[in-house]
Design an enzyme around this catalytic site. Structure first.
Site: not given
Length: 314
Positions: A140-142, A144
């Site tokens: 996951l993106d940082r 998110t």
């Protein structure tokens, strides 16, 4: 087959592997590394050879005089950066012999990188659970938050990774956007499209660019089903079902429809880099993961316990 590190995981962090040239203008491995890592003071780097901290594939420490060409790979531990503490806890939703499923908070990266080492979901969980082999199966993106799955054993890791590669995992997200211009709660639509919306476009990741590029002239390579969960006079709350996994796909698709996600510093406009404001997290949440377990054939479902702070009330 992955090359096994001769150094064990230390404080939740694995050793870094460096590929060396076998020939070149550098007389020694130390000389090459001093030039490669020019931002470090040379003697500080070379002193790590003297302390036995840079090793060959068999774990043998290298000397600063080791000639270039004697080894193709070396391993070493990164010197930990000075990190700003991320004041949120990564929670364990599920743990069994093969999987750990976590609930990642906003701002915490999945894996170490750049200025984040101990402040990553992977390192925190390795230290918390005492599982040095723990490895993320997806990311996951940082920015998110939400459900994130890890493998505990190399023997079964590939079976779960294949699920993601073959798109056999159902992923569901939630997002909150500011009410777009022209919004009509009695007849809700984005960019003139009534819900549910199937949105497609072509997303391309450019090297050395933090944002992706959208090319409307090319065949779509990304698709998201967007459903309406609710709204009020401030925000629109959507449910997102990605049918592909392009970088920043959900953020790009909502921005393209005029409903950029709240607190997104990338889309639709890239804002200047600034310190994290922990009171304004990106309003994107990985809500659910569903799949058929490749080992047992049983259906699996994992749901986040988190909520988006700016979602409509009631």
């Amino acid at each position: 087959m992955a090359m096994r590190s001769p150094l064990p995981v230390r404080d939740g962090v694995g050793a870094t592997r460096l590929h060396l040239p076998l020939t070149g203008p550098w007389p020694t491995v130390g000389a090459y590394m001093a030039e490669r890592f020019f931002h470090l003071e040379p003697e500080r780097l070379l002193s790590r050879f003297d302390r036995g901290e840079i090793v060959a594939r068999d774990g043998t420490p290298l000397a600063r005089e080791t000639p270039l060409g004697a080894h193709e790979f070396v391993w070493y531990y990164r010197e930990p950066p000075i990190e700003r503490e991320i004041p949120f806890v990564v929670e364990v939703l599920h743990q069994d012999r093969d999987l750990v499923v976590a609930d990642k908070p906003h701002f915490l990266p999945t894996t170490p990188g750049g200025k984040y080492l101990q402040n990553s979901a992977l390192v925190r969980l390795r230290n918390l659970l005492g599982i040095p082999e723990l490895t993320p199966i997806h990311r996951l993106d940082r920015a998110t938050a939400g459900v994130l799955m890890f493998s505990t054993r190399p023997e079964t890791r590939g079976a779960y990774q294949l699920l993601f590669e073959r798109r056999q995992v159902e992923k569901v997200y939630e997002a909150v956007s500011a009410v777009p211009e022209g919004w009509d709660a009695a007849s809700p639509a984005l960019a003139g499209r009534p819900f549910p919306i199937v949105y497609r476009n072509h997303i391309e990741k450019l090297r050395a660019h933090v944002c992706v590029r959208v090319d409307e002239a090319r065949e779509p390579n990304s698709e998201t089903l967007i459903e309406l969960l609710g709204c009020d006079d401030r925000v629109v709350h959507t449910l997102l079902r990605p049918h592909s996994g392009r970088m920043h796909q959900l953020r790009v698709h909502l921005a393209s429809l005029g409903a950029g996600i709240l607190n997104d510093g990338f889309y639709p406009t890239l804002l200047p880099e600034a310190p994290d404001d922990f009171t304004r997290p990106l309003q994107l949440l990985a809500r659910e993961l569903r799949f058929v377990d490749p080992l047992t054939g049983a259906p699996r479902e994992f749901l986040t316990r988190r909520v988006l702070q700016d979602a409509p009330r009631g």
